[in-house]
Design a protein around this motif. Structure first.
Motif, PDB file in Angstrom:
ATOM      1  N   LEU A  85       0.830  -1.204   0.000  1.00  0.00           N
ATOM      2  CA  LEU A  85       0.000   0.000   0.000  1.00  0.00           C
ATOM      3  C   LEU A  85       0.864   1.254   0.000  1.00  0.00           C
ATOM      4  O   LEU A  85       0.671   2.156  -0.828  1.00  0.00           O
ATOM      5  CB  LEU A  85      -0.922  -0.002   1.221  1.00  0.00           C
ATOM      6  CG  LEU A  85      -1.730   1.284   1.460  1.00  0.00           C
ATOM      7  CD1 LEU A  85      -2.792   1.443   0.384  1.00  0.00           C
ATOM      8  CD2 LEU A  85      -2.375   1.271   2.847  1.00  0.00           C
ATOM      9  N   ALA A  86       1.812   1.316   0.920  1.00  0.00           N
ATOM     10  CA  ALA A  86       2.663   2.502   1.057  1.00  0.00           C
ATOM     11  C   ALA A  86       3.460   2.760  -0.221  1.00  0.00           C
ATOM     12  O   ALA A  86       3.576   3.901  -0.680  1.00  0.00           O
ATOM     13  CB  ALA A  86       3.598   2.342   2.255  1.00  0.00           C
ATOM     14  N   TYR A  87       4.001   1.689  -0.806  1.00  0.00           N
ATOM     15  CA  TYR A  87       4.795   1.845  -2.024  1.00  0.00           C
ATOM     16  C   TYR A  87       3.921   2.326  -3.180  1.00  0.00           C
ATOM     17  O   TYR A  87       4.297   3.258  -3.912  1.00  0.00           O
ATOM     18  CB  TYR A  87       5.479   0.525  -2.402  1.00  0.00           C
ATOM     19  CG  TYR A  87       6.323   0.653  -3.657  1.00  0.00           C
ATOM     20  CD1 TYR A  87       7.652   1.066  -3.580  1.00  0.00           C
ATOM     21  CD2 TYR A  87       5.776   0.407  -4.919  1.00  0.00           C
ATOM     22  CE1 TYR A  87       8.416   1.218  -4.725  1.00  0.00           C
ATOM     23  CE2 TYR A  87       6.535   0.566  -6.069  1.00  0.00           C
ATOM     24  CZ  TYR A  87       7.862   0.959  -5.958  1.00  0.00           C
ATOM     25  OH  TYR A  87       8.609   1.126  -7.102  1.00  0.00           O
ATOM     26  N   GLU A  88       2.756   1.717  -3.358  1.00  0.00           N
ATOM     27  CA  GLU A  88       1.880   2.068  -4.478  1.00  0.00           C
ATOM     28  C   GLU A  88       1.431   3.526  -4.394  1.00  0.00           C
ATOM     29  O   GLU A  88       1.446   4.253  -5.402  1.00  0.00           O
ATOM     30  CB  GLU A  88       0.650   1.151  -4.497  1.00  0.00           C
ATOM     31  CG  GLU A  88       0.932  -0.289  -4.875  1.00  0.00           C
ATOM     32  CD  GLU A  88       1.373  -0.439  -6.322  1.00  0.00           C
ATOM     33  OE1 GLU A  88       0.858   0.311  -7.176  1.00  0.00           O
ATOM     34  OE2 GLU A  88       2.240  -1.301  -6.591  1.00  0.00           O
ATOM     35  N   LEU A  89       1.043   3.976  -3.196  1.00  0.00           N
ATOM     36  CA  LEU A  89       0.546   5.345  -3.054  1.00  0.00           C
ATOM     37  C   LEU A  89       1.667   6.364  -3.156  1.00  0.00           C
ATOM     38  O   LEU A  89       1.491   7.436  -3.747  1.00  0.00           O
ATOM     39  CB  LEU A  89      -0.214   5.502  -1.737  1.00  0.00           C
ATOM     40  CG  LEU A  89      -1.446   4.603  -1.571  1.00  0.00           C
ATOM     41  CD1 LEU A  89      -2.254   5.027  -0.356  1.00  0.00           C
ATOM     42  CD2 LEU A  89      -2.318   4.622  -2.811  1.00  0.00           C
ATOM     43  N   GLU A 130       8.130   6.498  -8.847  1.00  0.00           N
ATOM     44  CA  GLU A 130       8.694   5.221  -8.409  1.00  0.00           C
ATOM     45  C   GLU A 130      10.037   5.377  -7.719  1.00  0.00           C
ATOM     46  O   GLU A 130      10.342   4.661  -6.762  1.00  0.00           O
ATOM     47  CB  GLU A 130       8.822   4.276  -9.610  1.00  0.00           C
ATOM     48  CG  GLU A 130       7.481   3.794 -10.155  1.00  0.00           C
ATOM     49  CD  GLU A 130       7.650   2.754 -11.240  1.00  0.00           C
ATOM     50  OE1 GLU A 130       8.793   2.289 -11.440  1.00  0.00           O
ATOM     51  OE2 GLU A 130       6.645   2.397 -11.884  1.00  0.00           O
ATOM     52  N   GLU A 131      10.861   6.314  -8.193  1.00  0.00           N
ATOM     53  CA  GLU A 131      12.190   6.489  -7.595  1.00  0.00           C
ATOM     54  C   GLU A 131      12.085   6.911  -6.135  1.00  0.00           C
ATOM     55  O   GLU A 131      12.764   6.353  -5.267  1.00  0.00           O
ATOM     56  CB  GLU A 131      12.987   7.525  -8.389  1.00  0.00           C
ATOM     57  CG  GLU A 131      14.409   7.720  -7.878  1.00  0.00           C
ATOM     58  CD  GLU A 131      15.209   8.725  -8.685  1.00  0.00           C
ATOM     59  OE1 GLU A 131      16.306   9.114  -8.233  1.00  0.00           O
ATOM     60  OE2 GLU A 131      14.739   9.135  -9.772  1.00  0.00           O
ATOM     61  N   GLU A 132      11.219   7.889  -5.863  1.00  0.00           N
ATOM     62  CA  GLU A 132      11.056   8.351  -4.480  1.00  0.00           C
ATOM     63  C   GLU A 132      10.397   7.262  -3.621  1.00  0.00           C
ATOM     64  O   GLU A 132      10.714   7.133  -2.438  1.00  0.00           O
ATOM     65  CB  GLU A 132      10.221   9.635  -4.439  1.00  0.00           C
ATOM     66  CG  GLU A 132      10.931  10.864  -4.993  1.00  0.00           C
ATOM     67  CD  GLU A 132      12.185  11.223  -4.200  1.00  0.00           C
ATOM     68  OE1 GLU A 132      12.230  10.933  -2.989  1.00  0.00           O
ATOM     69  OE2 GLU A 132      13.121  11.779  -4.801  1.00  0.00           O
ATOM     70  N   ALA A 133       9.484   6.502  -4.221  1.00  0.00           N
ATOM     71  CA  ALA A 133       8.840   5.417  -3.470  1.00  0.00           C
ATOM     72  C   ALA A 133       9.862   4.362  -3.073  1.00  0.00           C
ATOM     73  O   ALA A 133       9.849   3.851  -1.943  1.00  0.00           O
ATOM     74  CB  ALA A 133       7.732   4.790  -4.311  1.00  0.00           C
TER      75      ALA A 133
END
Length: 408
Positions: A293-297, A304-307
């Motif tokens: 969840l945290a990665y997707e949001l 994607e890089e910041e995630a």
């Protein structure tokens, strides 16, 4: 599964004016719909997040979104969900906030080649002639009905100003104008906006003799019934300068077990079948679901890089071999040290982990502070400047608040 059925499966729809007609329009990509955003700050926040995701979903299905920025209504203020009157903003602040909104919205909505519109209701509201407006619009609104609306009930107890009382009529007039100018046939909004939205459909019916539709989105509430997107320090913003990608990631990583599946359904673009599989997950598997969840949001909002950086930084706090380079960092200056040292209360306050020395003292005395994994219970504990060299020290307050502290 078509888009309307998917919205139902994800638990996103609260109320609709005509389900069969709305279902047909949305599934056939014929909805020209709008969602309003009042520019009360220079950044959108998690409270707007579900609306942006809905706009993205519907646009992907061939429908046309209109992001209506409330440059005009923002000068009045929406009383919905408020127990006090909003602070009045200058036209310059409102315009600055509108500009910030468009930049953030572009991460979700494709505004190219007429695929979506961004419109400011200041275009028509600021030019209204008061007498003409009263004559043209006023007769179509019953004061008795307006006072029964949920958005006014809370304010009636403390005093509803005439300024705020006009908000429902302004929002209804927005729908009327968008219907005529851009063929907007549907309005979406939070479930607390239902009365205002019905006012718009009724105004269009009375003035033009045509049908328009409204649908409300389920409010994003946690398992305790409270609105999500708030922390002790305030709102969770989409602007990385207000809420860093790491903090944004951590907010979702640390939600309650009971909320993770609901948030995955309502906010992510993962296939509904994949999320349904997670319904069987329990125990440590729920932590994996929170990571997803945290990665997707975070990826949706910050890329994607910041995630990936935020995920690495978060794992560094709990797993050996994690990348501490991506952990939130605070740098002490020479002025922060006295005789080459600084006490633990000073570090906690200066790094922002605690708002004051007294709060820092309470946290240390209650055993809620650790440094590099070692509990610190002495409020007089000091650290030399040399200890902050290189990789620095990781200070932790409570279970979820971390900061890597370094020095020049």
């Amino acid at each position: 599964m078509q888009i309307y059925e998917e919205l139902v499966a994800r638990g996103l729809i609260a109320q609709v004016t005509n389900e069969e007609e709305i279902k047909k329009m949305v599934n056939e990509g014929k909805a020209v719909f709008y969602i309003g955003f009042d520019p009360t700050a220079d950044s959108l926040h998690v409270g707007h997040f579900m609306a942006l995701c809905l706009m993205k979903r519907l646009q992907m299905a061939g429908n046309k979104p209109i992001a209506l920025i409330g440059g005009g209504t923002g000068m009045i203020g929406d009383p919905s969900g408020r127990s006090d009157m909003r602070t009045m903003m200058t036209p310059e602040i409102i315009q600055h906030n509108c500009d910030c909104f468009k930049k953030q919205m572009s991460r979700f909505i494709d505004f190219s080649e007429g695929k979506a519109l961004m419109v400011n209701n200041a275009e028509w509201l600021l030019e209204l002639n008061y007498i003409d407006f009263l004559r043209e619009v006023g007769p179509h609104f019953s004061v008795n009905n307006m006072l029964r609306a949920e958005c006014y009930k809370q304010r009636m107890e403390k005093g509803l100003s005439f300024l705020e009382f006009n908000y429902m009529i302004m929002q209804s007039f927005d729908f009327y104008e968008l219907f005529q100018r851009y063929g907007c046939n549907m309005q979406f909004g939070g479930d607390d906006q239902w009365s205002n939205m019905l006012g718009g459909t009724e105004l269009i019916r009375r003035k033009l003799g045509k049908d328009a539709h409204a649908m409300t989105i389920t409010l994003l509430l946690n398992s305790e019934g409270k609105k999500m997107g708030k922390t002790q320090s305030g709102a969770v913003w989409l602007d990385p300068n207000k809420t860093s990608p790491f903090e944004f990631y951590q907010y979702w990583r640390n939600i309650a077990d009971a909320d993770v599946l609901k948030c995955l359904r309502m906010l992510t673009f993962l296939p509904i079948e994949q999320i349904d599989e997670m319904d069987r997950w329990e125990g440590s598997q729920l932590n994996k679901a929170k990571e997803i969840l945290a990665y997707e949001l975070t990826s949706l909002v910050h890329g994607e890089e910041e995630a990936a950086k935020a995920q690495e930084g978060a794992r560094a706090l709990f797993e050996s071999g994690g990348n501490t380079a991506n952990m939130p960092t605070y740098q002490l200056t020479d002025e922060d040290f006295t005789d080459g040292a600084i006490d633990v209360l000073g570090v906690l306050q200066k790094s922002g982990l605690c708002a004051s020395r007294s709060e820092a003292r309470r946290n240390v005395e209650q055993g809620g502070v650790s440094v590099d994994g070692n509990a610190v219970k002495d409020i007089k504990a000091v650290f030399s400047k040399d200890q902050f060299a290189g990789e620095g020290l990781v200070f932790k307050r409570g279970k979820k608040n971390f900061m890597k502290v370094i020095a020049k």
